[in-house]
Design a protein around this motif. Structure first.
Motif, PDB file in Angstrom:
ATOM      1  N   ALA A 151      13.681  -1.272  -0.770  1.00  0.00           N
ATOM      2  CA  ALA A 151      14.067  -1.754  -2.092  1.00  0.00           C
ATOM      3  C   ALA A 151      13.037  -1.355  -3.151  1.00  0.00           C
ATOM      4  CB  ALA A 151      14.232  -3.273  -2.064  1.00  0.00           C
ATOM      5  N   LEU A 152      11.756  -1.442  -2.803  1.00  0.00           N
ATOM      6  CA  LEU A 152      10.710  -1.043  -3.746  1.00  0.00           C
ATOM      7  C   LEU A 152      10.766   0.455  -4.035  1.00  0.00           C
ATOM      8  CD1 LEU A 152       7.705  -3.182  -2.442  1.00  0.00           C
ATOM      9  CD2 LEU A 152       8.997  -3.517  -4.551  1.00  0.00           C
ATOM     10  N   LEU A 153      11.029   1.241  -2.995  1.00  0.00           N
ATOM     11  CA  LEU A 153      11.161   2.684  -3.199  1.00  0.00           C
ATOM     12  C   LEU A 153      12.363   3.005  -4.081  1.00  0.00           C
ATOM     13  CD1 LEU A 153      10.354   4.040   0.388  1.00  0.00           C
ATOM     14  CD2 LEU A 153       8.921   4.213  -1.657  1.00  0.00           C
ATOM     15  N   ALA A 204      12.939  13.018  -2.582  1.00  0.00           N
ATOM     16  CA  ALA A 204      12.153  12.557  -1.441  1.00  0.00           C
ATOM     17  C   ALA A 204      12.053  11.038  -1.411  1.00  0.00           C
ATOM     18  CB  ALA A 204      10.754  13.181  -1.487  1.00  0.00           C
ATOM     19  N   ILE A 205      11.809  10.444  -2.577  1.00  0.00           N
ATOM     20  CA  ILE A 205      11.730   8.979  -2.632  1.00  0.00           C
ATOM     21  C   ILE A 205      13.081   8.362  -2.297  1.00  0.00           C
ATOM     22  CG2 ILE A 205      11.265   6.991  -4.112  1.00  0.00           C
ATOM     23  CD1 ILE A 205       9.350   8.728  -5.712  1.00  0.00           C
ATOM     24  N   GLY A 206      14.152   8.967  -2.800  1.00  0.00           N
ATOM     25  CA  GLY A 206      15.487   8.463  -2.500  1.00  0.00           C
ATOM     26  C   GLY A 206      15.818   8.534  -1.027  1.00  0.00           C
ATOM     27  N   VAL A 207      15.446   9.640  -0.380  1.00  0.00           N
ATOM     28  CA  VAL A 207      15.695   9.794   1.055  1.00  0.00           C
ATOM     29  C   VAL A 207      14.903   8.755   1.846  1.00  0.00           C
ATOM     30  CG1 VAL A 207      15.332  11.310   3.039  1.00  0.00           C
ATOM     31  CG2 VAL A 207      16.324  12.226   0.937  1.00  0.00           C
ATOM     32  N   LEU A 227       0.823  -1.213   0.000  1.00  0.00           N
ATOM     33  CA  LEU A 227       0.000   0.000   0.000  1.00  0.00           C
ATOM     34  C   LEU A 227       0.857   1.263   0.000  1.00  0.00           C
ATOM     35  CD1 LEU A 227      -2.854  -1.003   2.486  1.00  0.00           C
ATOM     36  CD2 LEU A 227      -3.078  -0.576   0.034  1.00  0.00           C
ATOM     37  N   ILE A 228       1.925   1.233   0.784  1.00  0.00           N
ATOM     38  CA  ILE A 228       2.810   2.401   0.823  1.00  0.00           C
ATOM     39  C   ILE A 228       3.486   2.606  -0.527  1.00  0.00           C
ATOM     40  CG2 ILE A 228       4.927   3.337   1.834  1.00  0.00           C
ATOM     41  CD1 ILE A 228       4.134   1.948   4.449  1.00  0.00           C
ATOM     42  N   ALA A 229       3.992   1.505  -1.098  1.00  0.00           N
ATOM     43  CA  ALA A 229       4.652   1.604  -2.404  1.00  0.00           C
ATOM     44  C   ALA A 229       3.671   2.092  -3.468  1.00  0.00           C
ATOM     45  CB  ALA A 229       5.234   0.242  -2.802  1.00  0.00           C
TER      46      ALA A 229
END
Length: 307
Positions: free
Chosen positions: A107-109, A74-77, A50-52
């Protein structure tokens, strides 16, 4: 209801097990305490998904307002934060079962972030599929560092994407012989990786991917008129090996999906030699009933062999 509480308490009094252990086992027999471990794992996995998925929605809804650089950063952080947390937890003497899901989320992020960066900035140009190879290497390295089978699965999936293998129904009708050959090549690479692997816990992950990739390639061949027979033979051979492996290792998943692959290959091959809608429909009804009965028979045999 059958209860082993008296026996548990008896061996506790005899000192064969500790009093605390005996009390815990007796409480379990009285159903005063129950394990919710499977439910917690399921909820954790759903939470990660759900978060991903929510990240993708946020990106699509706020791209113009926030800007691609801020979103990518932001996604990288967030991904680095997940990895950092897991590195700290790895040094802890008391690991938690939910740590794997935080690692999976990171890992998904990371995968989403690299894909987003490539889509927005066209870093690799015409060589854009190479970012899948980067992900395969990164996920593979972190899988061994953290001992995570989930990250290994992501790594092999990214490797398959780099080979140009997609898991969708359209593949059977639109892709060519080259796609099947790429699936076989990817299965070969994964097999070589498995041979070099020294983590016993990873063996089943490798075996699942090898079997699926090989049978997927065979099924693609089965849908092509020119290669139907050889494709069906490939599927049946690997399905037989997977079923035998599943019985030997007591892994039911191998038995189930190998059976499904084999049935699909036989159905496609048989229908291609039938003529007339009535004949084809009758065959499908009869064969599907037989296939379902066979699946139940396989399941029952597996349960007996595992008992």
């Amino acid at each position: 209801m059958l209860s082993l509480e008296p026996e548990v308490l008896q061996i506790g009094r005899e000192g064969l097990i500790g009093e605390d252990t005996a009390g815990l086992l007796a409480a379990q027999e009285r159903r005063e305490i129950v394990s919710i471990y499977p439910e917690v794992r399921t909820l954790a996995w759903l939470g990660v998904m759900l978060i991903a998925g929510g990240v993708g929605v946020i990106v699509s809804k706020n791209l113009e307002r926030i800007g691609p650089v801020v979103i990518a950063s932001a996604i990288g952080v967030a991904s680095l934060a997940c990895y950092g947390y897991c590195v700290r937890r790895r040094a802890s003497a008391i690991p938690h079962s939910l740590d794997d899901y935080v690692l999976l989320l990171g890992a998904l992020l990371l995968s989403a972030d690299l894909g987003y960066i490539e889509h927005q900035f066209d870093v690799l140009g015409s060589e854009w599929p190479a970012h899948f190879l980067v992900l395969a290497i990164v996920h593979g390295a972190t899988a061994y560092f953290f001992g995570s089978a989930a990250l290994l699965s992501l790594s092999i999936a990214a490797l398959a994407s780099w080979f140009g293998i997609e898991r969708n129904v359209e593949t059977f009708f639109t892709d060519s012989l080259s796609t099947a050959l790429r699936a076989f090549a990817c299965a070969g690479v994964v097999a070589l990786w498995r041979a070099a692997n020294r983590r016993a816990a990873f063996e089943l992950v490798f075996d699942h991917f090898i079997a699926n990739l090989a049978m997927w390639g065979g099924l693609i061949l089965t849908f092509r008129r020119e290669t139907q027979e050889i494709g069906a033979l490939v599927v049946l051979v690997f399905a037989a090996l997977a079923i035998a492996y599943g019985f030997r290792k007591r892994e039911q998943a191998f038995v189930i999906y190998a059976y499904v692959y084999a049935v699909a290959a036989v159905e496609v091959l048989a229908i291609s030699h039938l003529h007339g809608e009535t004949v084809v429909l009758t065959y499908l009804v009869v064969s599907l009933i037989a296939a379902i009965a066979g699946l139940f028979a396989f399941h029952a045999r597996f349960r007996r062999s595992a008992a």
